[in-house]
Design a protein around this motif. Structure first.
Motif, PDB file in Angstrom:
ATOM      1  N   LEU A 168     -35.376  31.875  12.547  1.00 55.57           N
ATOM      2  CA  LEU A 168     -35.612  31.761  13.987  1.00 55.57           C
ATOM      3  C   LEU A 168     -37.077  31.449  14.245  1.00 55.57           C
ATOM      4  CD1 LEU A 168     -33.752  35.046  14.440  1.00 55.57           C
ATOM      5  CD2 LEU A 168     -33.001  33.044  15.707  1.00 55.57           C
ATOM      6  N   LEU A 169     -37.344  30.547  15.171  1.00 55.05           N
ATOM      7  CA  LEU A 169     -38.701  30.303  15.660  1.00 55.05           C
ATOM      8  C   LEU A 169     -38.785  30.905  17.044  1.00 55.05           C
ATOM      9  CD1 LEU A 169     -39.423  26.629  14.565  1.00 55.05           C
ATOM     10  CD2 LEU A 169     -39.977  28.757  13.380  1.00 55.05           C
ATOM     11  N   CYS A 170     -39.611  31.907  17.166  1.00 55.88           N
ATOM     12  CA  CYS A 170     -39.635  32.750  18.359  1.00 55.88           C
ATOM     13  C   CYS A 170     -40.961  32.617  19.099  1.00 55.88           C
ATOM     14  CB  CYS A 170     -39.412  34.187  17.894  1.00 55.88           C
ATOM     15  SG  CYS A 170     -39.537  35.402  19.173  1.00 55.88           S
ATOM     16  N   PRO A 171     -40.917  32.263  20.392  1.00 53.43           N
ATOM     17  CA  PRO A 171     -42.162  32.227  21.163  1.00 53.43           C
ATOM     18  C   PRO A 171     -42.686  33.646  21.391  1.00 53.43           C
ATOM     19  CG  PRO A 171     -40.290  31.819  22.594  1.00 53.43           C
ATOM     20  CD  PRO A 171     -39.754  31.889  21.201  1.00 53.43           C
ATOM     21  N   PRO A 172     -43.989  33.797  21.550  1.00 56.26           N
ATOM     22  CA  PRO A 172     -44.593  35.124  21.719  1.00 56.26           C
ATOM     23  C   PRO A 172     -44.000  35.923  22.881  1.00 56.26           C
ATOM     24  CG  PRO A 172     -46.300  33.467  21.428  1.00 56.26           C
ATOM     25  CD  PRO A 172     -44.997  32.730  21.556  1.00 56.26           C
ATOM     26  N   GLU A 203     -42.002  33.298  12.952  1.00 55.70           N
ATOM     27  CA  GLU A 203     -40.828  32.884  12.183  1.00 55.70           C
ATOM     28  C   GLU A 203     -40.155  34.137  11.663  1.00 55.70           C
ATOM     29  OE1 GLU A 203     -39.963  30.924   7.916  1.00 55.70           O
ATOM     30  OE2 GLU A 203     -41.189  29.689   9.250  1.00 55.70           O
ATOM     31  N   ILE A 204     -38.876  34.269  11.968  1.00 52.18           N
ATOM     32  CA  ILE A 204     -38.098  35.425  11.542  1.00 52.18           C
ATOM     33  C   ILE A 204     -36.983  34.922  10.636  1.00 52.18           C
ATOM     34  CG2 ILE A 204     -36.610  37.320  12.301  1.00 52.18           C
ATOM     35  CD1 ILE A 204     -38.259  37.169  14.977  1.00 52.18           C
ATOM     36  N   GLN A 205     -36.840  35.556   9.479  1.00 47.38           N
ATOM     37  CA  GLN A 205     -35.763  35.211   8.547  1.00 47.38           C
ATOM     38  C   GLN A 205     -34.893  36.443   8.340  1.00 47.38           C
ATOM     39  OE1 GLN A 205     -37.907  33.411   5.166  1.00 47.38           O
ATOM     40  NE2 GLN A 205     -36.987  31.499   5.874  1.00 47.38           N
ATOM     41  N   VAL A 206     -33.591  36.254   8.537  1.00 45.69           N
ATOM     42  CA  VAL A 206     -32.625  37.334   8.453  1.00 45.69           C
ATOM     43  C   VAL A 206     -31.600  36.998   7.369  1.00 45.69           C
ATOM     44  CG1 VAL A 206     -30.925  38.702   9.710  1.00 45.69           C
ATOM     45  CG2 VAL A 206     -32.847  37.660  10.951  1.00 45.69           C
ATOM     46  N   ILE A 207     -31.408  37.895   6.425  1.00 47.78           N
ATOM     47  CA  ILE A 207     -30.358  37.744   5.422  1.00 47.78           C
ATOM     48  C   ILE A 207     -29.152  38.559   5.909  1.00 47.78           C
ATOM     49  CG2 ILE A 207     -29.690  38.150   3.014  1.00 47.78           C
ATOM     50  CD1 ILE A 207     -31.939  36.102   3.325  1.00 47.78           C
ATOM     51  N   PHE A 208     -27.962  37.932   5.884  1.00 52.38           N
ATOM     52  CA  PHE A 208     -26.769  38.615   6.376  1.00 52.38           C
ATOM     53  C   PHE A 208     -25.526  38.035   5.709  1.00 52.38           C
ATOM     54  CE2 PHE A 208     -27.530  34.947   8.942  1.00 52.38           C
ATOM     55  CZ  PHE A 208     -26.283  34.443   9.264  1.00 52.38           C
ATOM     56  N   ALA A 209     -24.436  38.771   5.799  1.00 49.97           N
ATOM     57  CA  ALA A 209     -23.160  38.335   5.225  1.00 49.97           C
ATOM     58  C   ALA A 209     -22.616  37.158   6.027  1.00 49.97           C
ATOM     59  CB  ALA A 209     -22.162  39.476   5.231  1.00 49.97           C
ATOM     60  N   ALA A 210     -22.104  36.154   5.343  1.00 41.42           N
ATOM     61  CA  ALA A 210     -21.570  34.963   6.007  1.00 41.42           C
ATOM     62  C   ALA A 210     -20.497  35.322   7.034  1.00 41.42           C
ATOM     63  CB  ALA A 210     -21.025  33.988   4.968  1.00 41.42           C
ATOM     64  N   ALA A 211     -19.742  36.370   6.769  1.00 42.77           N
ATOM     65  CA  ALA A 211     -18.685  36.791   7.685  1.00 42.77           C
ATOM     66  C   ALA A 211     -19.224  37.248   9.042  1.00 42.77           C
ATOM     67  CB  ALA A 211     -17.868  37.918   7.046  1.00 42.77           C
ATOM     68  N   ASP A 212     -20.503  37.610   9.108  1.00 38.97           N
ATOM     69  CA  ASP A 212     -21.122  38.095  10.344  1.00 38.97           C
ATOM     70  C   ASP A 212     -21.793  36.999  11.166  1.00 38.97           C
ATOM     71  OD1 ASP A 212     -20.372  40.719   9.757  1.00 38.97           O
ATOM     72  OD2 ASP A 212     -22.217  41.094   8.635  1.00 38.97           O
ATOM     73  N   LYS A 213     -21.718  35.761  10.711  1.00 39.75           N
ATOM     74  CA  LYS A 213     -22.457  34.668  11.358  1.00 39.75           C
ATOM     75  C   LYS A 213     -22.118  34.501  12.836  1.00 39.75           C
ATOM     76  CE  LYS A 213     -22.932  29.682  11.277  1.00 39.75           C
ATOM     77  NZ  LYS A 213     -22.383  28.465  10.705  1.00 39.75           N
ATOM     78  N   ALA A 214     -20.853  34.394  13.178  1.00 41.33           N
ATOM     79  CA  ALA A 214     -20.462  34.145  14.566  1.00 41.33           C
ATOM     80  C   ALA A 214     -20.913  35.281  15.483  1.00 41.33           C
ATOM     81  CB  ALA A 214     -18.956  33.945  14.663  1.00 41.33           C
ATOM     82  N   ILE A 215     -20.709  36.520  15.053  1.00 40.80           N
ATOM     83  CA  ILE A 215     -21.093  37.670  15.881  1.00 40.80           C
ATOM     84  C   ILE A 215     -22.603  37.723  16.057  1.00 40.80           C
ATOM     85  CG2 ILE A 215     -21.166  40.205  15.950  1.00 40.80           C
ATOM     86  CD1 ILE A 215     -18.408  40.138  14.541  1.00 40.80           C
ATOM     87  N   LEU A 216     -23.349  37.487  14.982  1.00 39.53           N
ATOM     88  CA  LEU A 216     -24.808  37.527  15.048  1.00 39.53           C
ATOM     89  C   LEU A 216     -25.338  36.464  16.012  1.00 39.53           C
ATOM     90  CD1 LEU A 216     -27.578  38.534  14.136  1.00 39.53           C
ATOM     91  CD2 LEU A 216     -27.364  37.067  12.122  1.00 39.53           C
ATOM     92  N   LEU A 217     -24.896  35.222  15.846  1.00 34.13           N
ATOM     93  CA  LEU A 217     -25.382  34.145  16.713  1.00 34.13           C
ATOM     94  C   LEU A 217     -24.930  34.334  18.158  1.00 34.13           C
ATOM     95  CD1 LEU A 217     -25.040  31.033  14.389  1.00 34.13           C
ATOM     96  CD2 LEU A 217     -27.129  32.203  15.091  1.00 34.13           C
ATOM     97  N   ASP A 218     -23.706  34.788  18.367  1.00 30.35           N
ATOM     98  CA  ASP A 218     -23.223  35.022  19.734  1.00 30.35           C
ATOM     99  C   ASP A 218     -24.036  36.111  20.426  1.00 30.35           C
ATOM    100  OD1 ASP A 218     -21.314  33.058  19.503  1.00 30.35           O
ATOM    101  OD2 ASP A 218     -19.648  34.444  19.155  1.00 30.35           O
ATOM    102  N   THR A 219     -24.363  37.173  19.700  1.00 33.32           N
ATOM    103  CA  THR A 219     -25.162  38.259  20.279  1.00 33.32           C
ATOM    104  C   THR A 219     -26.547  37.757  20.666  1.00 33.32           C
ATOM    105  OG1 THR A 219     -23.974  39.896  18.953  1.00 33.32           O
ATOM    106  CG2 THR A 219     -26.111  40.557  19.864  1.00 33.32           C
ATOM    107  N   ILE A 220     -27.181  36.996  19.784  1.00 29.34           N
ATOM    108  CA  ILE A 220     -28.506  36.446  20.094  1.00 29.34           C
ATOM    109  C   ILE A 220     -28.424  35.509  21.289  1.00 29.34           C
ATOM    110  CG2 ILE A 220     -30.362  34.959  19.234  1.00 29.34           C
ATOM    111  CD1 ILE A 220     -29.793  36.179  16.423  1.00 29.34           C
TER     112      ILE A 220
END
Length: 100
Positions: free
Chosen positions: A8-12, A60-77
């Motif tokens: 993720l590229l996150c503005p201040p 820059e934020i890098q998150v390691i996560f299980a592939a099965a959690d991709k949809a939930i993670l992106l939807d929440t963000i």
């Protein structure tokens, strides 16, 4: 188990809100954050200095996560940070572990 890396590229202006969100999610147990410069198309308001330099100061934020959690993670963000111009990409993690 298949893992992915969300970058993720996150503005201040939303950095703390995003970090707090990631800390609350059970699927994001390991992530890093680093100050960096973003080049190219950026939708955030750039300071005069950033415009002259041709880069924006972001985290820059890098998150390691299980592939099965991709949809939930992106939807929440997306739900919590809609309209912020947050940029992201997802890559496959070939190998990960802990050196003990």
């Amino acid at each position: 188990m298949s893992e992915l890396c969300l970058t993720l590229l996150c503005p201040p202006t939303i950095e703390e809100k995003l970090l707090d969100l990631l800390l609350m999610l059970p699927s994001t147990t390991v992530f890093t954050s680093t100050p960096t410069a973003a080049h190219g198309v950026v939708v955030w308001d750039l300071s005069q200095t950033e415009q002259v330099m041709g880069r924006a100061h972001v985290t820059e934020i890098q998150v390691i996560f299980a592939a099965a959690d991709k949809a939930i993670l992106l939807d929440t963000i997306r739900q919590k940070l809609a309209g912020t111009g947050l940029r992201y990409w997802v890559t496959t993690v070939v190998e990960a572990g802990e050196i003990v």
